[in-house]
Design a protein around this motif. Structure first.
Motif, PDB file in Angstrom:
ATOM      1  N   GLN A   3       0.821  -1.214   0.000  1.00 40.87           N
ATOM      2  CA  GLN A   3       0.000   0.000   0.000  1.00 40.87           C
ATOM      3  C   GLN A   3       0.853   1.262   0.000  1.00 40.87           C
ATOM      4  N   ASN A   4       2.009   1.180  -0.650  1.00 39.23           N
ATOM      5  CA  ASN A   4       2.847   2.349  -0.828  1.00 39.23           C
ATOM      6  C   ASN A   4       2.560   2.956  -2.196  1.00 39.23           C
ATOM      7  N   GLY A   5       2.914   4.217  -2.377  1.00 44.05           N
ATOM      8  CA  GLY A   5       2.654   4.865  -3.653  1.00 44.05           C
ATOM      9  C   GLY A   5       3.716   5.884  -3.985  1.00 44.05           C
ATOM     10  N   TYR A   6       3.868   6.164  -5.287  1.00 45.93           N
ATOM     11  CA  TYR A   6       4.860   7.137  -5.722  1.00 45.93           C
ATOM     12  C   TYR A   6       4.374   7.841  -6.985  1.00 45.93           C
ATOM     13  N   ALA A   7       4.545   9.129  -7.030  1.00 43.84           N
ATOM     14  CA  ALA A   7       4.221   9.908  -8.223  1.00 43.84           C
ATOM     15  C   ALA A   7       5.010  11.205  -8.161  1.00 43.84           C
ATOM     16  N   VAL A   8       5.191  11.829  -9.308  1.00 48.70           N
ATOM     17  CA  VAL A   8       5.840  13.142  -9.377  1.00 48.70           C
ATOM     18  C   VAL A   8       4.794  14.129  -9.868  1.00 48.70           C
ATOM     19  N   ILE A   9       4.599  15.192  -9.100  1.00 48.75           N
ATOM     20  CA  ILE A   9       3.596  16.187  -9.454  1.00 48.75           C
ATOM     21  C   ILE A   9       4.214  17.583  -9.444  1.00 48.75           C
ATOM     22  N   ARG A  10       3.503  18.514 -10.045  1.00 53.67           N
ATOM     23  CA  ARG A  10       3.956  19.907 -10.044  1.00 53.67           C
ATOM     24  C   ARG A  10       2.799  20.765  -9.564  1.00 53.67           C
ATOM     25  N   LYS A  73     -13.279  15.977  16.073  1.00 48.40           N
ATOM     26  CA  LYS A  73     -12.684  17.285  15.839  1.00 48.40           C
ATOM     27  C   LYS A  73     -12.638  17.602  14.342  1.00 48.40           C
ATOM     28  N   ARG A  74     -12.455  18.842  14.031  1.00 44.25           N
ATOM     29  CA  ARG A  74     -12.419  19.253  12.627  1.00 44.25           C
ATOM     30  C   ARG A  74     -11.105  18.814  11.984  1.00 44.25           C
ATOM     31  N   ARG A  75     -11.172  18.597  10.668  1.00 42.86           N
ATOM     32  CA  ARG A  75     -10.002  18.145   9.900  1.00 42.86           C
ATOM     33  C   ARG A  75      -9.622  19.230   8.899  1.00 42.86           C
ATOM     34  N   LEU A  76      -8.332  19.480   8.805  1.00 40.98           N
ATOM     35  CA  LEU A  76      -7.821  20.535   7.926  1.00 40.98           C
ATOM     36  C   LEU A  76      -7.471  19.990   6.547  1.00 40.98           C
ATOM     37  N   HIS A  77      -7.905  20.708   5.503  1.00 41.62           N
ATOM     38  CA  HIS A  77      -7.604  20.322   4.123  1.00 41.62           C
ATOM     39  C   HIS A  77      -7.101  21.541   3.342  1.00 41.62           C
ATOM     40  N   TYR A  78      -6.158  21.292   2.455  1.00 43.75           N
ATOM     41  CA  TYR A  78      -5.724  22.281   1.476  1.00 43.75           C
ATOM     42  C   TYR A  78      -6.049  21.725   0.099  1.00 43.75           C
ATOM     43  N   VAL A  79      -6.374  22.620  -0.842  1.00 42.85           N
ATOM     44  CA  VAL A  79      -6.672  22.193  -2.206  1.00 42.85           C
ATOM     45  C   VAL A  79      -5.958  23.116  -3.185  1.00 42.85           C
ATOM     46  N   CYS A  80      -5.331  22.538  -4.187  1.00 48.67           N
ATOM     47  CA  CYS A  80      -4.696  23.335  -5.233  1.00 48.67           C
ATOM     48  C   CYS A  80      -4.737  22.531  -6.535  1.00 48.67           C
ATOM     49  N   ASN A  81      -4.291  23.156  -7.602  1.00 44.06           N
ATOM     50  CA  ASN A  81      -4.183  22.472  -8.891  1.00 44.06           C
ATOM     51  C   ASN A  81      -2.777  21.880  -9.030  1.00 44.06           C
ATOM     52  N   ILE A  82      -2.708  20.698  -9.618  1.00 38.87           N
ATOM     53  CA  ILE A  82      -1.408  20.077  -9.882  1.00 38.87           C
ATOM     54  C   ILE A  82      -1.381  19.515 -11.300  1.00 38.87           C
ATOM     55  N   LEU A  83      -0.185  19.378 -11.816  1.00 42.16           N
ATOM     56  CA  LEU A  83       0.047  18.643 -13.061  1.00 42.16           C
ATOM     57  C   LEU A  83       0.737  17.347 -12.688  1.00 42.16           C
ATOM     58  N   VAL A  84       0.225  16.231 -13.176  1.00 43.17           N
ATOM     59  CA  VAL A  84       0.875  14.939 -12.918  1.00 43.17           C
ATOM     60  C   VAL A  84       2.012  14.775 -13.923  1.00 43.17           C
ATOM     61  N   VAL A  85       3.231  14.796 -13.423  1.00 39.87           N
ATOM     62  CA  VAL A  85       4.417  14.649 -14.273  1.00 39.87           C
ATOM     63  C   VAL A  85       4.694  13.175 -14.535  1.00 39.87           C
ATOM     64  N   SER A  86       4.593  12.374 -13.483  1.00 37.06           N
ATOM     65  CA  SER A  86       4.858  10.938 -13.611  1.00 37.06           C
ATOM     66  C   SER A  86       4.007  10.177 -12.613  1.00 37.06           C
ATOM     67  N   ALA A  90      -0.449   4.729 -12.693  1.00 33.83           N
ATOM     68  CA  ALA A  90      -1.554   5.180 -13.552  1.00 33.83           C
ATOM     69  C   ALA A  90      -1.005   6.147 -14.601  1.00 33.83           C
ATOM     70  N   PRO A  91      -0.232   5.628 -15.555  1.00 37.88           N
ATOM     71  CA  PRO A  91       0.411   6.482 -16.556  1.00 37.88           C
ATOM     72  C   PRO A  91      -0.569   7.300 -17.397  1.00 37.88           C
ATOM     73  N   GLU A  92      -1.846   6.884 -17.430  1.00 42.39           N
ATOM     74  CA  GLU A  92      -2.834   7.645 -18.195  1.00 42.39           C
ATOM     75  C   GLU A  92      -3.099   9.022 -17.571  1.00 42.39           C
ATOM     76  N   ASN A  93      -2.677   9.217 -16.332  1.00 39.65           N
ATOM     77  CA  ASN A  93      -2.859  10.511 -15.669  1.00 39.65           C
ATOM     78  C   ASN A  93      -1.749  11.507 -15.994  1.00 39.65           C
ATOM     79  N   GLU A  94      -0.665  11.031 -16.535  1.00 40.08           N
ATOM     80  CA  GLU A  94       0.486  11.899 -16.800  1.00 40.08           C
ATOM     81  C   GLU A  94       0.134  12.969 -17.827  1.00 40.08           C
TER      82      GLU A  94
END
Length: 220
Positions: A3-10, A73-86, A90-94
């Motif tokens: 259940q580990n994961g790896y991706a490169v995002i911008r 208790k309340r949970r903190l979330h941040y949201v932004c736009n990213i580009l999937v580099v790698s 799921a290479p179809e997301n690149e």
């Protein structure tokens, strides 16, 4: 399997001055077996019924009450736009732009890049298309929870080699992250109070709005 994961995002910029939005929500199962999953009005700088309820419980000094607060208790979330580099899994997301929701751990890494804590470190704006840096997202399962401690930024580089046409295409694909802090997407205080009472199995306290509604109905 681990259940580990790896991706490169911008991380990408936004039309507003700040390229991310921040909000809080709650998610817990009450003694009735029903779930309370709602955004908190504190995200808008307003009073929230569950926030007030938790404060009363915490101030009781009772450890059992405080344990209840920890669970709801309340949970903190941040949201932004990213580009999937790698994305090896799921290479179809690149090459695609997504809204990415993350917590304080990753936000702290972003903040450390923008405002280094040690002498000799150069500030880097991770959201800058030309002077930002790719982010290696490394996810591990640690004691049953997702862990992002090993995630890190690469050296600063131009996104897509600075190709203006490609960069414009990316910008054209940005999503509206302001929807997460749009008051229209939040329930009213009274509606949240009613939901909370239903989940906790208690009678909803009278509110100004509900009393006015009763008066109008009586006059009719």
């Amino acid at each position: 399997k681990a259940q580990n994961g790896y991706a490169v995002i911008r991380f990408l910029p936004a039309e507003s001055e700040v390229p991310w939005v921040r909000y809080w929500d709650h998610g817990f199962k009450g003694p009735t077996g029903k779930w309370y999953i709602e955004k908190s009005l504190t995200s808008l700088g307003e009073q929230d019924p569950l926030g007030e309820h938790n404060t009363k419980l915490w101030n009781s000094g009772n450890e059992e009450d405080r344990e209840t607060v920890r669970k709801q208790k309340r949970r903190l979330h941040y949201v932004c736009n990213i580009l999937v580099v790698s994305d090896p899994s799921a290479p179809e997301n690149e090459g695609k732009v997504f809204m990415y929701q993350f917590g304080k751990k990753i936000f702290d890494k972003i903040n450390d890049m923008m405002s280094p804590q040690f002498p000799g470190e150069t500030p880097v704006d991770p959201f800058n298309l030309w002077e930002g840096a790719d982010f290696q997202l490394k996810i591990r399962q640690v004691e049953g929870y997702r862990n992002y401690d090993r995630s890190e930024f690469k050296q600063p580089s131009m996104l897509l080699d600075g190709d203006e046409t490609a960069l414009q295409s990316v910008l054209n694909g940005l999503h509206d992250i302001n929807q997460f802090v749009d008051p229209a997407n939040y329930k009213s205080y009274d509606a949240l109070q009613a939901k909370l009472s239903e989940v906790l199995g208690v009678s909803a306290p009278s509110t100004v709005a509900s009393e006015v509604a009763k008066d109008i109905k009586a006059e009719q």
